[in-house]
Structure formats: structure tokens, C-alpha cells
Scaffold this active site. Structure first.
Site, mmCIF file in Angstrom:
data_model
loop_
_atom_site.group_PDB
_atom_site.id
_atom_site.type_symbol
_atom_site.label_atom_id
_atom_site.label_comp_id
_atom_site.label_asym_id
_atom_site.label_seq_id
_atom_site.Cartn_x
_atom_site.Cartn_y
_atom_site.Cartn_z
ATOM 1 N N GLY A 161 14.331 42.076 24.201
ATOM 2 C CA GLY A 161 14.628 41.469 22.850
ATOM 3 C C GLY A 161 13.628 42.120 21.922
ATOM 4 O O GLY A 161 12.518 41.755 22.285
ATOM 5 N N GLY A 187 13.446 40.932 18.681
ATOM 6 C CA GLY A 187 13.269 39.993 17.501
ATOM 7 C C GLY A 187 11.602 39.775 17.704
ATOM 8 O O GLY A 187 11.054 40.379 18.050
ATOM 9 N N PHE A 188 11.349 38.685 16.803
ATOM 10 C CA PHE A 188 10.163 38.539 16.595
ATOM 11 C C PHE A 188 9.273 38.223 17.890
ATOM 12 O O PHE A 188 8.256 38.864 17.997
ATOM 13 C CB PHE A 188 9.912 37.083 15.783
ATOM 14 C CG PHE A 188 10.145 37.045 14.423
ATOM 15 C CD1 PHE A 188 9.323 38.010 13.299
ATOM 16 C CD2 PHE A 188 11.214 36.468 13.720
ATOM 17 C CE1 PHE A 188 9.819 38.078 12.099
ATOM 18 C CE2 PHE A 188 11.557 36.748 12.671
ATOM 19 C CZ PHE A 188 10.875 37.434 11.606
ATOM 20 N N GLU A 193 19.568 27.121 2.780
ATOM 21 C CA GLU A 193 19.342 28.398 1.952
ATOM 22 C C GLU A 193 20.643 29.075 1.427
ATOM 23 O O GLU A 193 20.557 29.282 0.471
ATOM 24 C CB GLU A 193 18.697 29.332 2.893
ATOM 25 C CG GLU A 193 17.305 28.869 3.096
ATOM 26 C CD GLU A 193 16.487 29.849 4.160
ATOM 27 O OE1 GLU A 193 15.363 29.935 4.347
ATOM 28 O OE2 GLU A 193 17.250 30.591 5.001
HETATM 29 C C1 LIG Z 1 19.466 32.644 8.461
HETATM 30 C C2 LIG Z 1 18.191 32.307 9.324
HETATM 31 C C3 LIG Z 1 17.074 31.889 8.525
HETATM 32 C C4 LIG Z 1 15.943 31.601 9.129
HETATM 33 N N1 LIG Z 1 15.057 30.944 8.474
HETATM 34 C C5 LIG Z 1 13.813 30.780 8.993
HETATM 35 C C6 LIG Z 1 12.612 30.442 8.230
HETATM 36 O O1 LIG Z 1 12.632 30.233 6.943
HETATM 37 N N2 LIG Z 1 11.450 30.160 8.915
HETATM 38 C C7 LIG Z 1 11.392 30.101 10.417
HETATM 39 O O2 LIG Z 1 10.268 29.871 10.900
HETATM 40 N N3 LIG Z 1 12.565 30.391 11.011
HETATM 41 C C8 LIG Z 1 13.615 30.626 10.245
HETATM 42 N N4 LIG Z 1 14.756 31.168 11.159
HETATM 43 C C9 LIG Z 1 14.473 31.169 12.688
HETATM 44 C C10 LIG Z 1 14.014 32.602 13.014
HETATM 45 O O3 LIG Z 1 14.401 33.758 12.435
HETATM 46 C C11 LIG Z 1 13.963 32.583 14.647
HETATM 47 O O4 LIG Z 1 13.363 31.593 14.973
HETATM 48 C C12 LIG Z 1 13.458 34.026 15.248
HETATM 49 O O5 LIG Z 1 14.145 34.843 14.609
HETATM 50 C C13 LIG Z 1 13.790 33.845 16.853
HETATM 51 O O6 LIG Z 1 13.398 34.948 17.344
HETATM 52 P P1 LIG Z 1 13.446 35.837 18.471
HETATM 53 O O7 LIG Z 1 12.502 36.598 18.952
HETATM 54 O O8 LIG Z 1 13.163 34.345 19.623
HETATM 55 O O9 LIG Z 1 15.034 35.942 18.628
HETATM 56 P P2 LIG Z 1 15.753 37.027 17.820
HETATM 57 O O10 LIG Z 1 15.150 37.171 16.548
HETATM 58 O O11 LIG Z 1 17.217 36.522 18.010
HETATM 59 O O12 LIG Z 1 15.776 38.186 18.623
HETATM 60 C C14 LIG Z 1 16.577 38.304 19.898
HETATM 61 C C15 LIG Z 1 16.669 39.803 20.133
HETATM 62 O O13 LIG Z 1 17.261 39.997 21.264
HETATM 63 C C16 LIG Z 1 18.238 40.886 21.571
HETATM 64 N N5 LIG Z 1 19.301 40.393 22.545
HETATM 65 C C17 LIG Z 1 19.686 39.486 22.775
HETATM 66 N N6 LIG Z 1 20.806 39.581 23.754
HETATM 67 C C18 LIG Z 1 20.427 40.570 24.328
HETATM 68 C C19 LIG Z 1 20.817 41.272 25.653
HETATM 69 N N7 LIG Z 1 21.742 40.619 26.402
HETATM 70 N N8 LIG Z 1 20.443 42.805 25.565
HETATM 71 C C20 LIG Z 1 19.664 43.329 24.734
HETATM 72 N N9 LIG Z 1 19.002 42.746 23.669
HETATM 73 C C21 LIG Z 1 19.712 41.438 23.592
HETATM 74 C C22 LIG Z 1 18.856 40.602 19.989
HETATM 75 O O14 LIG Z 1 19.862 41.858 19.653
HETATM 76 C C23 LIG Z 1 17.852 40.680 19.263
HETATM 77 O O15 LIG Z 1 17.340 41.710 18.887
HETATM 78 C C24 LIG Z 1 15.957 31.442 10.714
HETATM 79 C C25 LIG Z 1 16.811 32.106 11.350
HETATM 80 C C26 LIG Z 1 18.226 32.437 10.675
HETATM 81 C C27 LIG Z 1 19.319 33.110 11.385
#
Ligand SMILES: Cc1cc2nc3c(=O)[nH]c(=O)nc-3n(C[C@H](O)[C@H](O)[C@H](O)COP(=O)(O)OP(=O)(O)OC[C@H]3O[C@@H](n4cnc5c(N)ncnc54)[C@H](O)[C@@H]3O)c2cc1C
Length: 357
Positions: free
Chosen positions: A11, A13-14, A170
Site C-alpha cells: 500500500g 497510501g499515506f 465536501e
Molecule cells: C474523498 C475523501 C476525502 C477525505 N478527506 C479527509 C480529510 O479531509 N481529512 C482526513 O484526515 N482524512 C480524509 N480522508 C481520509 C483519508 O484520505 C484516509 O484516511 C487515508 O487516505 C487512508 O490512508 P491509508 O494509507 O490507510 O489508505 P489508502 O490511502 O487508501 O492507501 C491504500 C493503498 O493500498 C493500495 N492497495 C489496496 N489494496 C491493495 C492490494 N491488494 N494490493 C496492492 N495494493 C493495494 C491502494 O492502491 C492504495 O494505494 C478522506 C478520504 C476520502 C476518500
């Protein structure tokens, strides 16, 4: 520490990005695996969905992020499952073995058992989702402009957003703004300012996880923008040209789903206890009980609209310094400045993202 230790971070993501960045000075090999080649700034997706930003404004190639991190490699692949016994992640086209694994695969949409609604009411989690919503929104105004029948025109000009969490709020606000301002003078046969934007929420206020005073402020601001708010209303049916809320049917050609998220399905492959929502149950250091040294499941959580913080392992740790400082993160994005990475979960040591071996 053994330089040959291999840490796989699934992953980009953040959570995954910062976990991998946190290891940039550690004498280990790090592999970041993601099914997409880009890191996505999800909080600004709604701006892409409403045509205020372009996809490239909120996506950065994961390879570019790690260009200067010598101990990191990036693999574009979908992880199908984790083979805990063999310490391997199984990809769609091979596998990677690990000594330590960080699972940071985020969340997905849930339609609460109504998966058939997905085609009618797209959610907003990816660039593809945002572009699809953008297409539908812009098309709705075009179709309304050419529609002679009053009722059908009204349906094209009615936008229903289901779910009044941060994403729904939003989106509804941004839709109202483009109808009232951005598109206001661009059509000859309709007045875009007459578009209805309806925000539907099952519980009794918008932004349910937030303090009541913030909910009230958000509601007031939305109403000033002209958004109609229906709280305590549950969607019972989504059709081609309308939405049913209990006894009421609203004719609407554009419905957007912002009502629910589910845990990443990858958790199921771990064969460990999950909670009712399918989330992996982790200990205080985010490790899976019984697999303390092997698997960590991390996610970023929003405490308020502008504050992210990471929960990180707390045990005695070999630390890599400063990894969560804002300056270390994609400084080319001005919007990033609005986000802070202040503290970690209670008990975790200082401002350090830590790994113990
Ligand atoms: C529209 C929107 C607005 C938001 N606004 C806010 C805000 O204003 N303030 C705030 O604090 N939070 C906000 N959030 C929430 C915040 O964006 C999420 O909490 C954060 O992005 C989660 O990060 P993460 O790294 O856990 O997951 P993600 O960012 O979802 O990253 C997961 C990664 O894993 C990869 N992945 C998943 N499954 C697999 C797999 N099987 N194999 C390989 N790769 C895989 C995906 O491609 C992705 O790149 C918002 C979310 C959305 C959708």
C-alpha cells in the site's frame, strides 16, 4: 540490524508511504507494493470529481516519491493474499517473501449488502471514481439543457449525495458551488443555479463522528450554499432515475455514494480474528497478536478534518528519525501544508516511526 532483512510494505497510501519513508535510513531492504503506480491524496478527490482539479494535481508516482531512497524498491502489483506461514505475499503474478510485513491497504466502499447500487451510485475512493463522477455531473447539466420535458429536466438537475460524513459534505458543497457559480452562466436553456443538491444522512446530523458544534456549523454552511439536508433518512432503493427514502421518492439522475467504508479485503487472507466490520484486530503496537514481529496493519485516521496522525508500534524500537515530519512529505503540494502529523498514538515513543527487531 541485519541489512538483508526485507520489509514489504503493501500500500502506497499515506500509511504505507510514511512507513516506508520512515525506514529510509534503516539498514534494511524495503519493497513498496501497490496495485497503482501512484500515491493519491484522497482528501482532494472531491475536487477532481467536481472539475476543480485535475488528476495529476493529486497523484504522485510512487517511484518518484522513493527516487532518492536507496534502500527502497517499488513493485506495481496486486497483492492477492498473505501466506503467513511462509512469510510471503502472493501477487497476481508471483510472490514476494518478507521478514517483516506492513499492511497498509486502506479501505473500500460498502453498499451495506446492496452491491447492485454501485453502478447507479459511484463512490469516491480513486481517480477513476472521481472521473466517473465528474463525467456524470457534467453530463447531467448537458442533458438537462437539451431536455424539453420539465419533470425529466428536474431529474437531471437533481443531485443526491448519500452519506454526510466528510466526503459527502465536501462533495455536496462542491456540487452546490459549481451549480451556483462555475456553471451559472454557461447554459442557454437552463439555469444551473436551480439545481437541487440533496445530502442524505441516516443519523440525526451531518458529520456524525465530529463534535456537535462542528456538525451544526457544517450544516449551516451547506444550507447557505443551497444544499438540502435530509438527516435521519435512509436510502432504501436506488434506481436509474431516482432514489427512495422510506416513503418518499426523489427523481434524480445523479446519485453519489459516500455512505460507508469497509476494511480492505486483504485482511481476510490473514486467517486472524476480524471485527464485525471485517477489520483486523491489532494490539496496541498495531501488530497482529501471535504475529508480533511479522505483520503490522496500519492505517491513517482522521481526527479532525485537517489532522492526520499515525498509530505506530510502541515497543522498544530501533527508530528512524523524523519520518513523519511534514517537510519529509511531498513538499511540492501546497495543500499538504494544511495537514499536520503531530503526535502518535498514546504511549508510542516521541515523534518517531519505529520498528522493532
Ligand atoms: C474523498 C475523501 C476525502 C477525505 N478527506 C479527509 C480529510 O479531509 N481529512 C482526513 O484526515 N482524512 C480524509 N480522508 C481520509 C483519508 O484520505 C484516509 O484516511 C487515508 O487516505 C487512508 O490512508 P491509508 O494509507 O490507510 O489508505 P489508502 O490511502 O487508501 O492507501 C491504500 C493503498 O493500498 C493500495 N492497495 C489496496 N489494496 C491493495 C492490494 N491488494 N494490493 C496492492 N495494493 C493495494 C491502494 O492502491 C492504495 O494505494 C478522506 C478520504 C476520502 C476518500
Amino acid at each position: 540490524m541485519d541489512k538483508s532483512k526485507h520489509i514489504v510494505v503493501v500500500g502506497g497510501g499515506f500509511a504505507g508511504l510514511y512507513a516506508a519513508r520512515g525506514l529510509r535510513r534503516a539498514p534494511v531492504r524495503v519493497t513498496i507494493v501497490d496495485r497503482r503506480n501512484h500515491h493519491l491524496f484522497q482528501p482532494l478527490l472531491y475536487q477532481v470529481a467536481t472539475a476543480a482539479l485535475n488528476p495529476a494535481d493529486i497523484a504522485a508516482p510512487i517511484r518518484a516519491v522513493f527516487r532518492h531512497q536507496r534502500n527502497a524498491d517499488v513493485v506495481l502489483a496486486e497483492v492477492k493474499r498473505v501466506d503467513v506461514a511462509r512469510r510471503a505475499v502472493v501477487l497476481d503474478d508471483g510472490e514476494l517473501s518478507y521478514d517483516f510485513l506492513v499492511l497498509a491497504t486502506g479501505a473500500t466502499h460498502t453498499y451495506f449488502g446492496h452491491d447492485e447500487w454501485a453502478a447507479r451510485a459511484p463512490g469516491l475512493k480513486s481517480i477513476e471514481d472521481a472521473l466517473e463522477i465528474r463525467r456524470r455531473v457534467l453530463y447531467a447539466f448537458e442533458a438537462a439543457d437539451r431536455e424539453a420535458d420539465d419533470a425529466r429536466r428536474r431529474a437531471w438537475l437533481t443531485f443526491v449525495v448519500v452519506g454526510a460524513g466528510p466526503t459527502g459534505v465536501e462533495l455536496a458543497g462542491a456540487l452546490a458551488e459549481i451549480a451556483r457559480h462555475a456553471l451559472a452562466r454557461d447554459f442557454r436553456h437552463i439555469d444551473p443555479r436551480t439545481a437541487r443538491v440533496i445530502l442524505v444522512e441516516g443519523v440525526d446530523r451531518v458529520l456524525p463522528p465530529f463534535p456537535a458544534d462542528l456538525s451544526a456549523k457544517a450544516r449551516a454552511q451547506l444550507e447557505r450554499l443551497g444544499v438540502e439536508i435530509r438527516v435521519g433518512a435512509r436510502v432504501t432503493q436506488i434506481e436509474e432515475d431516482g432514489v427512495v427514502l422510506g416513503d418518499e421518492r426523489i427523481a434524480a439522475r445523479t446519485v453519489i455514494w459516500a455512505a460507508g467504508v469497509a476494511a480492505s479485503p486483504l485482511g481476510q487472507s490473514l486467517a486472524v480474528p476480524l471485527d464485525r466490520a471485517g477489520r483486523v484486530i491489532v494490539g496496541p503496537c498495531l501488530a497482529i497478536p501471535g504475529h508480533d514481529e511479522v505483520i503490522w496493519v496500519v492505517t491513517w485516521r482522521a481526527r479532525s478534518s485537517n489532522a492526520f496522525w499515525a498509530e505506530v508500534p510502541r515497543r522498544s524500537c530501533i527508530a528512524t528519525k523524523g519520518c513523519l515530519r511534514r517537510s519529509a512529505a511531498l513538499p511540492q503540494w501546497p495543500t499538504f501544508g494544511a495537514y499536520t502529523f503531530p503526535a502518535f498514538s498514546p504511549g508510542c515513543s516521541g515523534s518517531r516511526f519505529t520498528f522493532s527487531f
